[in-house]
Design a protein around this motif. Sequence first.
Motif, short mmCIF file in Angstrom:
data_model
loop_
_atom_site.label_atom_id
_atom_site.label_comp_id
_atom_site.label_asym_id
_atom_site.label_seq_id
_atom_site.Cartn_x
_atom_site.Cartn_y
_atom_site.Cartn_z
N GLU A 138 -17.82 -20.62 -9.87
CA GLU A 138 -17.29 -22.01 -11.16
C GLU A 138 -15.97 -21.49 -11.38
OE1 GLU A 138 -20.14 -22.29 -14.14
OE2 GLU A 138 -21.29 -23.76 -13.31
N LEU A 139 -15.62 -20.58 -11.63
CA LEU A 139 -14.52 -19.80 -12.03
C LEU A 139 -13.66 -18.66 -11.45
CD1 LEU A 139 -15.98 -17.85 -15.49
CD2 LEU A 139 -15.07 -20.29 -15.29
N LEU A 140 -12.86 -18.52 -11.10
CA LEU A 140 -11.42 -17.92 -10.08
C LEU A 140 -11.85 -16.85 -10.21
CD1 LEU A 140 -8.34 -20.07 -10.21
CD2 LEU A 140 -10.09 -19.85 -8.41
N SER A 141 -12.35 -16.27 -10.99
CA SER A 141 -12.73 -14.78 -11.89
C SER A 141 -14.10 -14.07 -11.04
CB SER A 141 -12.89 -14.48 -13.21
OG SER A 141 -13.48 -15.00 -13.72
N GLN A 142 -14.31 -14.97 -10.45
CA GLN A 142 -15.88 -14.23 -9.78
C GLN A 142 -15.42 -14.40 -8.79
OE1 GLN A 142 -18.13 -18.15 -11.35
NE2 GLN A 142 -19.61 -16.95 -10.31
N LEU A 143 -14.01 -14.40 -8.06
CA LEU A 143 -13.49 -13.58 -6.21
C LEU A 143 -12.75 -12.80 -6.61
CD1 LEU A 143 -12.22 -16.98 -5.78
CD2 LEU A 143 -13.29 -16.50 -5.18
N GLU A 144 -13.04 -11.89 -7.54
CA GLU A 144 -12.77 -10.60 -7.89
C GLU A 144 -13.94 -9.74 -6.86
OE1 GLU A 144 -11.47 -7.38 -11.03
OE2 GLU A 144 -12.37 -8.75 -11.47
N ALA A 149 -8.11 -15.96 1.38
CA ALA A 149 -6.91 -16.09 2.31
C ALA A 149 -6.35 -17.12 1.48
CB ALA A 149 -7.84 -17.78 3.00
N ILE A 150 -5.26 -16.88 1.21
CA ILE A 150 -4.32 -17.83 -0.05
C ILE A 150 -3.29 -18.08 0.48
CG2 ILE A 150 -5.19 -16.25 -1.59
CD1 ILE A 150 -1.88 -14.48 -1.81
N GLY A 151 -2.82 -18.51 2.07
CA GLY A 151 -1.78 -18.91 2.12
C GLY A 151 -0.91 -18.08 3.21
N ARG A 152 0.50 -18.61 3.68
CA ARG A 152 1.21 -17.93 4.54
C ARG A 152 2.44 -17.47 3.37
NH1 ARG A 152 2.35 -22.79 5.43
NH2 ARG A 152 4.00 -23.52 5.73
N GLY A 169 -7.66 -12.97 -13.06
CA GLY A 169 -7.43 -11.30 -13.81
C GLY A 169 -7.79 -11.12 -12.12
N VAL A 170 -7.12 -11.60 -10.66
CA VAL A 170 -8.04 -10.94 -10.23
C VAL A 170 -6.73 -10.72 -9.35
CG1 VAL A 170 -8.33 -11.91 -7.26
CG2 VAL A 170 -9.59 -12.58 -9.40
N TYR A 171 -6.43 -9.54 -9.01
CA TYR A 171 -5.01 -9.07 -8.60
C TYR A 171 -5.30 -8.54 -7.34
CZ TYR A 171 -3.40 -10.00 -13.15
OH TYR A 171 -3.32 -9.76 -13.66
N PRO A 172 -5.12 -7.92 -5.86
CA PRO A 172 -4.76 -7.35 -4.60
C PRO A 172 -4.86 -6.03 -5.06
CG PRO A 172 -2.32 -7.86 -4.93
CD PRO A 172 -3.49 -8.79 -5.73
N GLY A 173 -6.13 -5.67 -4.18
CA GLY A 173 -6.81 -3.88 -4.55
C GLY A 173 -7.32 -3.54 -4.53
N ALA A 174 -8.19 -2.52 -4.41
CA ALA A 174 -9.77 -2.30 -4.21
C ALA A 174 -10.29 -2.81 -3.36
CB ALA A 174 -10.45 -2.06 -6.08
N ASP A 175 -11.08 -3.79 -4.02
CA ASP A 175 -11.62 -4.36 -3.11
C ASP A 175 -11.60 -6.02 -2.29
OD1 ASP A 175 -13.58 -1.98 -2.31
OD2 ASP A 175 -15.26 -3.28 -4.37
N THR A 176 -10.48 -6.67 -4.00
CA THR A 176 -10.32 -7.23 -3.73
C THR A 176 -8.95 -7.55 -2.50
OG1 THR A 176 -10.26 -7.86 -5.39
CG2 THR A 176 -9.09 -9.22 -4.48
N ALA A 195 -13.60 -14.23 5.61
CA ALA A 195 -12.90 -14.48 4.50
C ALA A 195 -14.32 -14.85 3.80
CB ALA A 195 -12.01 -15.83 4.58
N ASP A 196 -14.16 -14.68 2.69
CA ASP A 196 -15.30 -15.02 1.32
C ASP A 196 -14.48 -16.56 1.03
OD1 ASP A 196 -17.36 -13.07 1.67
OD2 ASP A 196 -15.37 -11.40 0.37
N ALA A 197 -13.91 -16.83 0.82
CA ALA A 197 -13.10 -17.78 -0.27
C ALA A 197 -11.72 -18.32 0.65
CB ALA A 197 -12.98 -17.45 -1.55
N VAL A 198 -10.91 -19.53 0.47
CA VAL A 198 -9.76 -19.68 1.21
C VAL A 198 -9.36 -21.10 -0.38
CG1 VAL A 198 -10.75 -19.41 3.12
CG2 VAL A 198 -11.09 -21.76 2.26
N LEU A 199 -8.43 -20.61 -0.41
CA LEU A 199 -7.77 -21.51 -1.35
C LEU A 199 -6.56 -22.53 -0.41
CD1 LEU A 199 -7.72 -19.44 -2.59
CD2 LEU A 199 -6.68 -19.96 -4.58
#
Length: 456
Positions: A138-144, A149-152, A169-176, A195-199
Amino acid sequence: MKRPHLPDDHAKGVLHDVIWTAGPVVLIIAIISALVYWLVDPAPPRTITMSAGQPDSSFYVISKQYAAILARNGITLKVLPSDGSVQNLDRLLDPQQHVDLALVQGGIATKEQASKLVSLGSVSYVPLVVFYRGKGLELLSQLEGKRIAIGREGSGTRTLSLKLLAANGVYPGADTQLLPTDGLQAATQLVSNEADAVLLSGDSATRDLMLRLLRVPGISVMNFKEARAYTRLFPYLDDIELPPGILDLGRLIPPETVHLVSPMLELVARPSLHPALSDLLIEAAQEVHGTASLLQPAGQFPRAVAHEFPISEDASRYYRSGKSFLYRTLPFWLANIADRALVLLLPVAVLILPALRIVPWLYRWRVRSRIYRYYGALIAVERGAMKIVDETERRALLVELDYIEESLNTLKMPLAHVDALYVLREHIGFVRARLSEGRRRAGTTPLHDRAAESPR
């Protein structure tokens, strides 16, 4: 009674005077009018350039449709392939690129960049659709901590995805892990568990691709229940809905209303775009984008809704009142010539009004100046008559006076100014009488004073 002989060429003299008097004034007005015509309101260029998208993208297809419509009016639209909205924006901002307009997705430009360009209107929605493995997102924050996949690189999808993920609050790094893929490649990664999610957005979120993903067990679409909050935080976003069954009525896909957030796709141009071309482009946008689609009813686009880019004055005028009378009734190029000619009315009127006073004065001065030149010679004879000492000088002055009178007989004068000619003849007779009498008359008014008293 025999009719007096009248000169039959006096009109030629009048025409000569008119040409030499009014000609320079008319020439000056013509030159100034031409400068106003070409500099103040120049003709629209016959060729303009548009930055589109990749050759297999909807941006490129739309641009080609614009080109076909503009070609009907003799305008060539050159379509340049690009990597997407980001490159389109960069080209518009770079004066070395010579790009006149482009399709730009909302959420790409900064305030400073947007202030340097203008919008001809929003032409469609470009919704962001999030597909993920599992259920209950329900929240994009759950994708942390997920693979997303966010596009080319260089795509509007990637730029918008990074902004929305960062807001959660989702940034590249760590497990993301942020994957630079979109479209079919990103969907394949999701299905194959790479991939776990695609935008997806724009060309990536086609109806067929969304249907294929939703038919795969274990893959769901995220419902942006907080879509209104996104539209407040990001003014360039709109809250749109996918009604139940919009993708597949028979299988009721989706089974319930799905809220999405969507930027607008805008037709963006440089402020220097010619007003006539602005009208043509909006007219083309109405033909291309005015039909109903999955996300919009017929006639919703294009529309003058300012998001990031200010709506140009020409576009505002078009949306408010449509094409002008000239462009509605005449072919484009003929209407453009007539429209530009109207621009000349004010400066030409300003020039003509003083000319109406100056030209008659110049004409009168030119005609009278011929008489004045004779007076110079006549006064010289009169002064010589005052100093005569012998008969030889008297005869010489009479010969000179005869020469002046003979020359006067060939003088061409407009009928309106012929009175000055007869006054001159009277003065010649006065000087001749003085010379013939051989003496100065006591108390006689000198000729130059009489000339001053005579009516002109």
